[in-house]
Write an enzyme that holds these catalytic residues in place. Structure first.
Site, PDB file in Angstrom:
ATOM      1  N   GLU A 165      -3.596 -71.137  48.642  1.00 57.38           N
ATOM      2  CA  GLU A 165      -2.726 -72.101  47.978  1.00 57.38           C
ATOM      3  C   GLU A 165      -1.541 -71.367  47.345  1.00 57.38           C
ATOM      4  OE1 GLU A 165      -2.709 -75.451  48.034  1.00 57.38           O
ATOM      5  OE2 GLU A 165      -0.791 -74.866  47.198  1.00 57.38           O
ATOM      6  N   CYS A 219      -2.606 -65.415  38.110  1.00 55.76           N
ATOM      7  CA  CYS A 219      -2.601 -64.881  39.483  1.00 55.76           C
ATOM      8  C   CYS A 219      -1.990 -63.494  39.655  1.00 55.76           C
ATOM      9  CB  CYS A 219      -1.868 -65.852  40.403  1.00 55.76           C
ATOM     10  SG  CYS A 219      -2.757 -67.399  40.588  1.00 55.76           S
ATOM     11  N   LYS A 242      -1.718 -64.030  51.179  1.00 60.66           N
ATOM     12  CA  LYS A 242      -1.690 -64.579  49.810  1.00 60.66           C
ATOM     13  C   LYS A 242      -1.489 -63.461  48.789  1.00 60.66           C
ATOM     14  CE  LYS A 242      -1.963 -67.124  46.316  1.00 60.66           C
ATOM     15  NZ  LYS A 242      -0.894 -68.026  45.928  1.00 60.66           N
ATOM     16  N   PHE A 277       2.066 -69.489  29.465  1.00 55.45           N
ATOM     17  CA  PHE A 277       2.648 -68.367  30.230  1.00 55.45           C
ATOM     18  C   PHE A 277       3.947 -68.752  30.906  1.00 55.45           C
ATOM     19  CE2 PHE A 277       2.052 -68.821  34.857  1.00 55.45           C
ATOM     20  CZ  PHE A 277       1.223 -69.926  34.927  1.00 55.45           C
TER      21      PHE A 277
HETATM   22  P1  NAD Z   1      -9.929 -72.422  37.327  1.00 65.28           P
HETATM   23  O1  NAD Z   1     -10.691 -71.480  36.492  1.00 65.28           O
HETATM   24  O2  NAD Z   1      -8.906 -73.327  36.715  1.00 65.28           O
HETATM   25  O3  NAD Z   1     -10.964 -73.374  38.113  1.00 65.28           O
HETATM   26  C1  NAD Z   1     -12.090 -72.929  38.772  1.00 65.28           C
HETATM   27  C2  NAD Z   1     -13.217 -73.938  38.552  1.00 65.28           C
HETATM   28  O4  NAD Z   1     -14.323 -73.580  39.370  1.00 65.28           O
HETATM   29  C3  NAD Z   1     -13.739 -73.968  37.116  1.00 65.28           C
HETATM   30  O5  NAD Z   1     -13.613 -75.284  36.596  1.00 65.28           O
HETATM   31  C4  NAD Z   1     -15.218 -73.546  37.258  1.00 65.28           C
HETATM   32  O6  NAD Z   1     -16.086 -74.240  36.370  1.00 65.28           O
HETATM   33  C5  NAD Z   1     -15.513 -73.926  38.691  1.00 65.28           C
HETATM   34  N1  NAD Z   1     -16.659 -73.213  39.279  1.00 65.28           N
HETATM   35  C6  NAD Z   1     -16.910 -71.865  39.274  1.00 65.28           C
HETATM   36  N2  NAD Z   1     -18.028 -71.610  39.964  1.00 65.28           N
HETATM   37  C7  NAD Z   1     -18.503 -72.797  40.415  1.00 65.28           C
HETATM   38  C8  NAD Z   1     -19.640 -73.177  41.208  1.00 65.28           C
HETATM   39  N3  NAD Z   1     -20.488 -72.259  41.674  1.00 65.28           N
HETATM   40  N4  NAD Z   1     -19.821 -74.493  41.463  1.00 65.28           N
HETATM   41  C9  NAD Z   1     -18.954 -75.417  40.996  1.00 65.28           C
HETATM   42  N5  NAD Z   1     -17.859 -75.113  40.256  1.00 65.28           N
HETATM   43  C10 NAD Z   1     -17.649 -73.814  39.981  1.00 65.28           C
HETATM   44  O7  NAD Z   1      -9.246 -71.558  38.486  1.00 65.28           O
HETATM   45  P2  NAD Z   1      -7.904 -71.900  39.309  1.00 65.28           P
HETATM   46  O8  NAD Z   1      -6.713 -71.500  38.525  1.00 65.28           O
HETATM   47  O9  NAD Z   1      -8.013 -73.285  39.847  1.00 65.28           O
HETATM   48  O10 NAD Z   1      -8.039 -70.859  40.490  1.00 65.28           O
HETATM   49  C11 NAD Z   1      -8.978 -71.034  41.530  1.00 65.28           C
HETATM   50  C12 NAD Z   1      -8.631 -70.082  42.656  1.00 65.28           C
HETATM   51  O11 NAD Z   1      -7.338 -70.406  43.186  1.00 65.28           O
HETATM   52  C13 NAD Z   1      -8.545 -68.604  42.247  1.00 65.28           C
HETATM   53  O12 NAD Z   1      -9.032 -67.817  43.308  1.00 65.28           O
HETATM   54  C14 NAD Z   1      -7.053 -68.375  42.076  1.00 65.28           C
HETATM   55  O13 NAD Z   1      -6.695 -67.036  42.302  1.00 65.28           O
HETATM   56  C15 NAD Z   1      -6.480 -69.263  43.153  1.00 65.28           C
HETATM   57  N6  NAD Z   1      -5.110 -69.728  42.906  1.00 65.28           N
HETATM   58  C16 NAD Z   1      -4.719 -70.138  41.665  1.00 65.28           C
HETATM   59  C17 NAD Z   1      -3.430 -70.610  41.456  1.00 65.28           C
HETATM   60  C18 NAD Z   1      -2.973 -71.068  40.098  1.00 65.28           C
HETATM   61  O14 NAD Z   1      -1.788 -71.302  39.940  1.00 65.28           O
HETATM   62  N7  NAD Z   1      -3.845 -71.222  39.118  1.00 65.28           N
HETATM   63  C19 NAD Z   1      -2.538 -70.698  42.527  1.00 65.28           C
HETATM   64  C20 NAD Z   1      -2.977 -70.288  43.792  1.00 65.28           C
HETATM   65  C21 NAD Z   1      -4.259 -69.815  43.964  1.00 65.28           C
HETATM   66  C1  UDX Z   2       2.275 -67.812  40.993  1.00 66.90           C
HETATM   67  C2  UDX Z   2       2.987 -67.941  42.351  1.00 66.90           C
HETATM   68  O1  UDX Z   2       4.374 -68.250  42.142  1.00 66.90           O
HETATM   69  C3  UDX Z   2       2.337 -69.021  43.189  1.00 66.90           C
HETATM   70  O2  UDX Z   2       2.946 -69.093  44.458  1.00 66.90           O
HETATM   71  C4  UDX Z   2       0.866 -68.690  43.338  1.00 66.90           C
HETATM   72  O3  UDX Z   2       0.234 -69.694  44.082  1.00 66.90           O
HETATM   73  C5  UDX Z   2       0.203 -68.541  41.969  1.00 66.90           C
HETATM   74  O4  UDX Z   2       0.906 -67.562  41.192  1.00 66.90           O
HETATM   75  P1  UDX Z   2       2.308 -69.180  38.722  1.00 66.90           P
HETATM   76  O5  UDX Z   2       1.663 -67.968  38.157  1.00 66.90           O
HETATM   77  O6  UDX Z   2       1.663 -70.494  38.493  1.00 66.90           O
HETATM   78  O7  UDX Z   2       2.462 -69.039  40.322  1.00 66.90           O
HETATM   79  O8  UDX Z   2       3.812 -69.291  38.171  1.00 66.90           O
HETATM   80  P2  UDX Z   2       5.161 -68.509  38.527  1.00 66.90           P
HETATM   81  O9  UDX Z   2       6.244 -69.498  38.541  1.00 66.90           O
HETATM   82  O10 UDX Z   2       5.038 -67.645  39.705  1.00 66.90           O
HETATM   83  O11 UDX Z   2       5.373 -67.602  37.228  1.00 66.90           O
HETATM   84  C6  UDX Z   2       4.534 -66.504  36.935  1.00 66.90           C
HETATM   85  C7  UDX Z   2       5.070 -65.751  35.741  1.00 66.90           C
HETATM   86  O12 UDX Z   2       6.286 -65.090  36.057  1.00 66.90           O
HETATM   87  C8  UDX Z   2       5.389 -66.639  34.545  1.00 66.90           C
HETATM   88  O13 UDX Z   2       4.984 -66.000  33.360  1.00 66.90           O
HETATM   89  C9  UDX Z   2       6.887 -66.781  34.609  1.00 66.90           C
HETATM   90  O14 UDX Z   2       7.453 -67.063  33.353  1.00 66.90           O
HETATM   91  C10 UDX Z   2       7.281 -65.402  35.108  1.00 66.90           C
HETATM   92  N1  UDX Z   2       8.599 -65.370  35.773  1.00 66.90           N
HETATM   93  C11 UDX Z   2       8.807 -66.094  36.909  1.00 66.90           C
HETATM   94  C12 UDX Z   2       9.601 -64.553  35.271  1.00 66.90           C
HETATM   95  O15 UDX Z   2       9.415 -63.875  34.260  1.00 66.90           O
HETATM   96  N2  UDX Z   2      10.821 -64.495  35.918  1.00 66.90           N
HETATM   97  C13 UDX Z   2      11.054 -65.211  37.054  1.00 66.90           C
HETATM   98  O16 UDX Z   2      12.171 -65.105  37.592  1.00 66.90           O
HETATM   99  C14 UDX Z   2      10.031 -66.046  37.572  1.00 66.90           C
END
Ligand code: NAD
Ligand code: UDX
Length: 463
Positions: free
Chosen positions: A162, A277, A221, A339
């Site tokens: 994602e 991330c 990714k 953040f």
């Molecule tokens: P998060 O912590 O917000 O959510 C994860 C959820 O999974 C939690 O609610 C937790 O309770 C649940 N969980 C854990 N183990 C479980 C199990 N065995 N059964 C059922 N539920 C379970 O995490 P997130 O930010 O959504 O990230 C999830 C993944 O996506 C990570 O690998 C992250 O690196 C990736 N990712 C995150 C972002 C982002 O912007 N947050 C973007 C792209 C990819």
């Molecule tokens: C990031 C990636 O952008 C996204 O594609 C991936 O799926 C998850 O990780 P996110 O962490 O949600 O997304 O936000 P992002 O907009 O990337 O910002 C990350 C951090 O960088 C923030 O703290 C933001 O303030 C900082 N940032 C971003 C800067 O300091 N300068 C910039 O020019 C852009």
């Protein structure tokens, strides 16, 4: 193969919004998001969609449209797995805090638990989709667990990382730059890939849906996040040089960003990147490179993190130095704790580290953030384990009003780029502060000329 039922394990920042958009765009598919965390599921089911556990612009409307129609949130993990043809794994993969790879490798224990649970429950063939960000070759481990502990049914593993960013998750999901799907090049693998392509094709044009082998998809990714974070560390490195030389980092960023080979995005100098991330994924990349003996590759990417840690420290040092080398018992007001703007997420926020440094210097921190609660702020600080929770509670006050938060402050530090900060009555804030009144703008969002005219001593990043 036509998909009619999807299960997503993990109702977090990725699972919740992603599945809400799939459900909105595919009314013919039943989407069930499951989580072990009962409170989280309760919040996703809150009749008032303003109370969802995640704040994202536009999300409550999408959930309101699809929930109860073909979007469901549940704690009944087994039932959802049993019924679905496709199971997305979207659980957290944090940096390991113990054992081998501590502080570097991704902790895959939640992924393994999911794989074991899927294997136990599945009584028909399933497509298992890695939505979580995973180290390259994790699909191999998942396949081994599924095949060795399952009930003899067939599993196809796809990688579908994602790319949404928080704060813009809904628009990113509705208009993605691309969708990436990695799978096996066997006939069964191709069938699984095509089935998932058909889901996204309900709203994403086919030329934006890329299909690759599993390993390319997994590694893309980590690579994307490393490249994005590297741009921020690169511009932040230049910001210090700008401060020494009279150049202005905003002007430099504009000048280089107009080169179409460089591009203008992700060149905003800041107090340092945060979020769940970038740091986690680069540390993971460094760990993977080291595990293959690629030390130069590992060192190259590690420098992105070293630079980011330095930028955060540099910001807190500057506050202390400018305030006559002491902040002991001084009130320093933080505008913003998240953040980035438009999210209630605080994971790895620069604010946590800057506050920690200043509390070490015995400052009193006041915080105003439009979306972050006091409990979250304190638990973020407690998690660092620098001092007792009671000492953090003594050092930090939170406010519902930005004007109250700034009253009597020696300095204001902007830690998040929330739009509302720009529109404040800065004269009123100035009048209520200790003099000289300092502003440290960690996001370069305020108008330097206007603030100087009011009487502030205004410090930006990189100028
Ligand atoms: P998060 O912590 O917000 O959510 C994860 C959820 O999974 C939690 O609610 C937790 O309770 C649940 N969980 C854990 N183990 C479980 C199990 N065995 N059964 C059922 N539920 C379970 O995490 P997130 O930010 O959504 O990230 C999830 C993944 O996506 C990570 O690998 C992250 O690196 C990736 N990712 C995150 C972002 C982002 O912007 N947050 C973007 C792209 C990819
Ligand atoms: C990031 C990636 O952008 C996204 O594609 C991936 O799926 C998850 O990780 P996110 O962490 O949600 O997304 O936000 P992002 O907009 O990337 O910002 C990350 C951090 O960088 C923030 O703290 C933001 O303030 C900082 N940032 C971003 C800067 O300091 N300068 C910039 O020019 C852009």
């Amino acid at each position: 193969m036509k998909i009619t039922k999807i299960c997503c394990i993990g109702a977090g920042y990725v699972g919740g919004p992603t599945m809400a958009v799939i459900a909105q765009k595919c009314p013919h598919i039943q989407v069930t998001v499951v989580d072990l965390n009962e409170q989280r599921i309760k919040d996703w089911n809150d009749p008032n969609t303003d109370n969802l556990p995640i704040y994202e612009p536009g999300l409550s409307e999408v959930v309101a449209e699809a929930r109860g129609r073909n979007l469901f949130f549940s704690t009944n993990v087994e039932q959802a797995i049993d019924q679905a043809e496709v199971i997305f794994i979207s659980v957290n993969t944090p940096t390991k805090t113990y054992g081998k790879g501590k502080g570097m490798a991704a902790d895959l224990k939640y992924i393994e638990l999911c794989a074991r649970q899927i294997a136990k429950v599945a009584k028909s063939n399933k497509i298992v989709v890695e939505k979580s960000t995973l180290p390259v070759r994790t699909a191999e481990a998942i396949k081994s667990i599924l095949d060795n502990t399952g009930n003899g049914v067939q599993f196809q593993i796809l990688s579908n990382p994602e790319f949404l960013a928080e704060g813009t998750a809904v628009t990113d999901l509705l208009n993605p730059d691309r969708i990436l799907i990695g799978g096996d090049s066997t006939p069964e693998g191709n069938d699984a890939i095509n089935a998932l392509v058909d889901v996204y094709a309900n709203w994403v044009s086919k030329d934006k849906i890329l299909t690759t082998n599993v390993w390319s998809s997994e590694l893309s990714k980590l690579t994307a996040n490393a490249f994005l974070a590297q741009r921020i560390s690169s511009i932040n490195a230049m910001s210090e040089l700008c401060e020494k030389t009279g150049a202005d980092v905003n002007e430099v960023a504009r000048a280089i960003g107009m080169d179409s080979r460089i591009g203008s995005k992700f060149l905003k100098a800041s107090v340092g990147f945060g979020g769940s991330c970038f740091q986690k994924d680069i540390l993971n990349l460094v760990y993977i490179a080291k595990s293959y003996g690629l030390n130069e590759v590992a060192d190259y990417w590690e420098q992105v993190i070293i630079m980011n840690d330095y930028q955060k420290r540099r910001f807190s040092n500057k506050i202390v130095q400018t305030l006559y080398n002491t902040v002991a018992d001084k009130k320093i007001t933080f505008l913003g704790w998240a953040f980035k703007k438009d999210t209630n997420d605080t994971r790895e926020s620069a604010a946590i580290y800057v506050a920690n440094d200043l509390i070490n210097e015995q400052a009193k921190i006041s915080v105003y953030d439009p979306k972050v609660s006091k409990n979250k702020i304190l638990s973020d600080l407690d998690y660092l384990d620098t001092r007792k929770p009671s000492e953090n509670a003594d050092a930090v006050l939170t406010f519902e009003s930005p004007y109250q938060a700034c009253e009597g402050a020696h300095a204001i530090a902007i830690l998040t780029e929330w739009d509302e900060f720009i529109k404040y009555d800065w004269q009123k804030i100035y009048d209520s502060m200790q003099k000289p009144a300092f502003v440290f703008d960690g996001r370069n969002i305020l108008n330097a000329k206007e603030l100087n005219k009011i009487g502030f001593i205004y410090n930006a990043i990189g100028s």
